[in-house]
Design an enzyme around this catalytic site. Structure first.
Site, short mmCIF file in Angstrom:
data_model
loop_
_atom_site.label_atom_id
_atom_site.label_comp_id
_atom_site.label_asym_id
_atom_site.label_seq_id
_atom_site.Cartn_x
_atom_site.Cartn_y
_atom_site.Cartn_z
N GLN A 469 13.76 13.81 88.22
CA GLN A 469 12.80 12.84 88.76
C GLN A 469 11.37 13.37 88.70
O GLN A 469 10.44 12.63 88.90
CB GLN A 469 13.19 12.43 90.18
CG GLN A 469 12.77 13.36 91.31
CD GLN A 469 13.72 14.52 91.49
OE1 GLN A 469 14.27 15.04 90.55
NE2 GLN A 469 13.92 14.94 92.73
N GLY A 470 11.23 14.69 88.45
CA GLY A 470 9.89 15.22 88.23
C GLY A 470 9.21 15.78 89.46
O GLY A 470 7.98 15.89 89.49
N ALA A 701 0.79 7.80 98.69
CA ALA A 701 1.99 7.56 97.88
C ALA A 701 3.14 7.06 98.75
O ALA A 701 3.23 7.37 99.94
CB ALA A 701 2.41 8.84 97.17
N GLY A 703 7.58 6.51 98.32
CA GLY A 703 8.71 6.88 97.47
C GLY A 703 8.98 5.78 96.47
O GLY A 703 8.67 4.62 96.72
N GLU A 706 14.10 4.05 93.03
CA GLU A 706 15.35 3.33 93.27
C GLU A 706 15.09 1.83 93.19
O GLU A 706 15.96 1.05 92.83
CB GLU A 706 15.92 3.68 94.64
CG GLU A 706 16.36 5.12 94.74
CD GLU A 706 16.94 5.44 96.10
OE1 GLU A 706 18.15 5.26 96.27
OE2 GLU A 706 16.17 5.86 96.99
#
Ligand SMILES: Cc1cc2nc3c(=O)[nH]c(=O)nc-3n(C[C@H](O)[C@H](O)[C@H](O)COP(=O)(O)OP(=O)(O)OC[C@H]3O[C@@H](n4cnc5c(N)ncnc54)[C@H](O)[C@@H]3O)c2cc1C
Lengths: 774, 286
Positions: A469-470, A701, A703, A706
């Site tokens: 995911q980085g 930011a 999350g 998903e």
């Protein structure tokens, strides 16, 4: 902002190593003298184990150890993140096809496999349940021993738990239109490309364990309890996994390999095959009944959702999947009255666990599809109806939870614009749109330590697992931004519980927000040390100095971090160390134990072409837009959502487990369990993000990653309907299923008009993608 | 994996001798894309595996001789799909070779392996049937030719005698112009084993040759010599009836999880009608 810091589309750290095979995954790590482990399983789902004879297996040259439950410390330990129900090896009874009954450790893999075949198990197959109907039958055999749930009134059934959420009285709500349907979501598996792999080795007076686990600290706790060792004597190495998607969150076979390593006195290694992985992890299947009340103008009157989720033989984290996934079942909308009932139903199948989307895709498929039906019945554009009901920023759309935390209508309108919503379509094509929401983490705890070294380079310690995911890149970007170091001077250390501070878990799209904030705070702590240093060096009060994004501002000039650090540290050198903590505590009384740290919000809009001759659904264009607050790395944000969209196309179009009567997965393995390949991608895939810097994470930011999976199925099904008139409420929309529905539609039309159906396809008329009326 | 002996003979007589010595305990290895899977999953456990890749007489090659295009048994799909002579005269075979598995598989998978494995879903079988190929087999009694239509028995079973192997597959160069196409049905667009494979060829004399697989124990060839099917101007009902007759040998297994018999049969018709149109079109464009 600099080109390397926050907001820059930097290539993923470690990406090159991943694609060139340089990265060491667990299975690539070779420990000297490691024994190879092979699991022994039965050829059926549920069986009573009568006797286990390991004599022949032990005779195979190279075999060192054969263990069954009887050889483990008694009573055999059980573990699990929610219920301690999973034994290290089956005790007396197997409960699903593939459950390990014994394990062999040998010098070579071939010897281990041969010996595993020679372990003779006498058993009696027992009646078992593999579906919701069978599991809910009052006469069904019980999956879980009621003794594991003393005092629980549901212990005599296969319902593990019931979860109820709601507000206002739906019975009292008046509606002009009530739409009620039932939707099915299949069993699918994660299919991470990296195999699940486990190793353990005695390590002084403790043990070292290597695992492809997403939650190394959680695993450490589980092992400490089972082995009776202090946390400090359990070192979990968790190299960056090659895809996890939730399947690698919780302990599975680590307790077994740990005990085997201690017993053998040498390292042991177990790498699951893809087939074994199918038998180890899957998504929770579901049947969702939705009853939606609408007013004539399209506003919602109520939502009544009853979702039965089919779990496997052990709960793992799946009951949480059920409660948390069903909780936002009413979606991002203003719903005056709501009743949500979700049940966790156990069955004799592969234990289901967390999987990207965490229970939300199942209900969102149902609820969004039902909304679409309502819109059509009312003659209102499905997008307009959604916008009309969409919660506005700050609105407490779930009365006891975090209010709407984004300007969600922007996201929906962006997706609609990118798909060309409302513009004319060629024949045979259709469009669909859906919204989706997922509650972010409800609790969390992340620590980070950051070290600013004497030359200005930086080491960041973060217990997040970067499974693709980085996260490494994001944390490096934050440190680069805050401490003014070039990106390639930053090292991010992860995946070793002996070195890296505690992190609760890598799940629920939390790490950018929770660990990101911990890293940010650690950097800010270093900034305040720099400030004090500058004050000392320049003989002025610290209050006159500001440190911001790598720049030290004195009243009369600006200095770089290094300008202060070098003289500040002096001849002995040294370093500055900052610690950051980010905590989200439990909220007692909240239905989920805590309100959402943020919501993931996505809008997916697709255009499809349906081949009426074959039932093929071709994605001509797929648009996915997420509200991410702030894209710390826009390239990663886009690519993460692309990945989620494609993964969503898997359960939408082709993926599902097929069982035989004995509860064995028939399509075990890559040949008959199909996931999308590069050839199956939408002809055009557009991934975009809305950024209003309104999230709780660093720089605003939220999350993400998903969200883009939540809406795929309802958007595609709506588009198929738009193209063909078909309403399909089962997934996947495989060619054969769509073809069947087309035939039924044609048969029904023929019955109405009295026309005779041609027995075969006319030779001339069967052209590619023959359009039909809507 | 079970242990087995490994032999790598250098000449054809050595292969024949090894086959004679080990009988049914021996397995031939070409690209291994079918064999290795079955060795790994334990459904086959031969005592000896005989590798064909170093046999001088079998070196992969495509040669034109005596009015035939001879494709060596160990020629891989990638090379067949790219060969200009195959593409000129046997386009449908090139198309079939180009859809076998993935790039990696096609770089290993041989034509000999594809037909000897005798899967009903083998992609090259329908075009080989349409083009009237012959299988060249070598054995203790020397060499012989087997018409491809007599080669397949059922999955894993061919009419090769014990001790025989395939050395080449030969295609007679077309005496009449033909338009042909290979099509298939799979569960996704990315590589997949087909649940229906079908090749249709229409020649200038008006014959239609239709071959299909994966809908019964072996691939089937059906021919219409009436010229009606290939004639777009013939009455629709008559054409549909002929096409229907060509499919009478289809008997898909109800046990497969890839597709139900009803779907396979329906797709046979959909693909058949589409392939026929394409074949007619290609003939016209020749
Ligand atoms: C991922 C994957 C995808 C696939 N997709 C397809 C597909 O789309 N379409 C398709 O048709 N096939 C497909 N296959 C099957 C396989 O690749 C083909 O059948 C291939 O052509 C087999 O050739 P091979 O050289 O690898 O055969 P091998 O595995 O080496 O041999 C296959 C069988 O033939 C025998 N044999 C080989 N050569 C000879 C010979 N010269 N004489 C006598 N017997 C011989 C062997 O003993 C063995 O029993 C796929 C396989 C895989 C693994």
């Amino acid at each position: 902002m600099r080109a390397t810091g926050v907001g820059a589309s930097i290539q993923r750290g470690g990406g090159y190593g991943r694609v060139t095979g340089q990265q060491q995954y667990v299975a690539d790590i070779r420990l000297q003298d490691a024994l190879q482990v092979k699991l022994v399983t039965l050829d059926c789902a549920r069986a009573r184990i009568i006797a286990i004879d390991t004599d022949a297996a032990r005779q195979v040259p190279g075999v060192r150890l054969v263990v069954s439950a009887a050889d483990l410390p008694q009573p055999v330990a059980r573990f699990g993140p929610q219920f301690e129900d999973r034994p290290i090896l089956a005790v007396g009874e197997t409960k699903y096809h593939g459950e390990p009954v014994a394990a062999v450790a040998a010098e070579t893999k071939d010897a281990a496999e041969e010996a595993a075949r020679l372990v003779r198990i006498e058993y009696e197959e027992l009646p078992a349940v593999f579906s919701l109907e069978a599991a809910l039958d009052p006469a069904a055999p019980l999956v879980q021993d009621p003794a594991l749930r003393p005092g629980d009134p549901l212990a005599g059934t296969n319902v593990l738990r019931e979860h109820r959420v709601g507000w206002e009285e739906i019975e009292a709500a008046r509606a002009d239109l009530v739409v009620e349907h039932t939707y099915e979501f299949p069993m699918v598996t994660h299919f991470a490309i990296e195999p699940h792999a486990f190793m353990a080795a005695p390590d002084g007076d403790g043990i070292a364990v290597w695992s492809s686990i997403q939650h190394p600290n959680w695993l450490q706790k589980v092992l400490a309890k089972i082995l009776g060792l202090p946390l400090s004597k359990i070192r979990v190495h968790a190299p960056d996994p090659g895809g996890g998607f939730g399947g690698k969150q919780h302990a599975k076979l680590e307790p077994l390999v740990a005990l085997m390593a201690l017993r053998a006195g040498q390292p042991v290694r177990l790498v699951l095959t893809l087939e074994e992985t199918f038998q180890a992890v899957r998504r929770t299947a579901a049947r969702v009944r939705v009853r939606t009340g609408f007013h004539r103008d399209g506003t919602f009157a109520f939502q009544d959702v009853a979702a039965d989720y089919l779990l496997g033989a052990y709960a793992d984290i799946a009951d949480r999947v059920v409660s948390k996934g069903s909780y936002p079942a009413c979606g991002p909308y203003r719903v005056p009255a709501a009743r949500i009932l979700a049940r966790s139903v156990l069955s004799h199948t592969t234990p289901s666990t967390a999987f990207r989307g965490f229970g939300n895709p199942q209900v969102n498929w149902a609820v969004e599809s039902n909304i679409d039906e309502g819109a059509r019945a009312l003659g209102i554009d499905p997008l307009e109806l959604r916008l009309q009901n969409l919660a506005r920023r700050g609105e407490a759309f779930i009365p006891f939870d975090t209010p709407a935390d984004g300007q969600w209508e922007q996201t929906a309108r962006r997706a609609a614009r990118l798909i060309g919503w409302g513009t004319p379509l060629p024949p045979g094509r259709g469009r669909g749109i859906a919204l989706g929401i997922k509650s972010g983490p409800t609790t969390g705890l992340s620590y980070s330590t950051v070290r600013l070294l004497a030359d200005g380079s930086v080491i960041v310690y973060a217990g997040t697992s970067d499974m693709g995911q980085g996260a490494r890149t994001i944390f490096a970007q934050i440190a680069a931004e805050e401490l003014g170091a070039p990106l390639d001077w930053i090292t991010v250390v992860m995946g070793d519980t002996a070195v890296v501070p505690y992190d609760q878990q890598t799940s629920a799209s939390r790490s950018t927000v929770l660990m990101g904030n911990a890293v940010l705070r650690a950097c800010r702590e270093i900034q305040s040390q720099l400030r004090a240093m500058a004050a000392r060096l320049h003989g002025m009060d610290a209050s006159l100095i500001a440190v911001d994004r790598g720049v030290v501002r004195l009243p009369d000039r600006e200095l770089s971090t290094l300008d202060v650090l070098k003289p500040g540290l002096g001849r002995l050198g040294g370093e500055l160390i900052g610690n950051g903590e980010m905590r989200k505590d439990e909220e007692p009384g909240h239905p989920l134990g805590g309100s959402a740290a943020f919501f993931e919000f996505n809008c997916t809009a697709v255009e499809v072409e349906v081949d009426e001759g074959t039932g093929d659904v071709l994605l001509v264009r797929h648009v996915t837009v997420s509200d991410v607050g702030k894209a710390i790395n826009p390239l990663q944000v886009r690519a993460q959502d692309e990945g989620a969209a494609i993964q969503g196309l898997g359960h939408t179009l082709m993926e599902h487990y097929i069982f035989d009567e004995a509860g064995r997965i028939r399509n075990l393995g890559a040949i008959d369990y199909r996931i999308p390949t590069s050839m199956d991608l939408p002809l055009e895939l557009v991934s975009d993000a809305v950024e209003n810097a309104d999230g709780p994470g660093p720089y605003g930011a939220k999350g993400m990653s998903e969200g883009a999976l939540l809406c795929v199925a309802p958007a595609v099904a709506a588009a198929v309907r738009d193209a063909t008139g078909l309403v399909i409420r089962d997934l996947p929309l495989s060619p054969e299923r769509v073809w069947r529905a087309l035939r039924e539609r044609d048969a029904a039309a023929a019955a109405v008009t009295g026309a005779v159906q041609p027995a075969s396809v006319p030779v001339a008329a069967a052209t590619g993608g023959a359009p039909s009326g809507r | 994996m079970h242990t087995f002996a490994y032999e790598r003979p250098a000449t054809l007589p050595e292969v024949v001798a090894l086959l004679g010595r080990h009988g049914t305990d021996a397995r031939l290895l070409a690209g291994g894309t079918d064999l290795i899977i079955r060795l790994r999953d334990g459904t086959l456990h031969p005592g000896v595996v005989i590798d064909l890749k170093r046999v001088a007489e079998l070196c992969p090659a495509i040669r034109e001789e005596d009015g035939r295009l001879a494709i060596g048994a160990t020629t891989v799909m990638t090379d067949i799909a790219a060969d200009p002579r195959v593409r000129r005269d046997f386009m449908a075979l090139a198309e079939a070779a180009a859809v076998v598995g993935s790039v990696q598989i096609r770089n290993r998978a041989t034509l000999g392996g594809n037909i000897c494995n005798a899967s009903p879903a083998a992609d090259t079988a329908p075009p080989l049937l349409v083009y009237g190929a012959e299988v060249v087999a070598a054995g203790p009694g020397g060499s012989r030719r087997i018409p491809i239509a007599d080669f397949f028995v059922r999955s894993g079973q061919t009419t090769l005698e014990p001790g025989e192997l395939v050395t080449a597959i030969e295609l007679p160069l077309p005496r009449r112009r033909m338009g042909a196409v290979h099509v298939r049905r799979s569960r996704r667009r990315g590589h997949d084993l087909a649940s229906v494979t079908l090749c249709c060829g229409v020649d200038e004399a008006g014959w239609t040759r239709l071959a299909y697989g994966s809908v019964g124990p072996r691939p089937v060839l059906a021919v219409d010599e009436s010229g009606m099917l290939a004639d777009p101007d013939a009455p629709e009902a008559a054409r549909a009836e002929i096409l229907e007759r060509l499919f009478t040998d289809a008997s898909p297994s109800p046990r497969s999880m890839r597709a139900s018999p009803a779907y396979r049969l329906a797709m046979l018709r959909t693909l058949g009608a589409r392939a026929l149109r394409t074949a007619i079109q290609r003939l016209a464009e020749e």
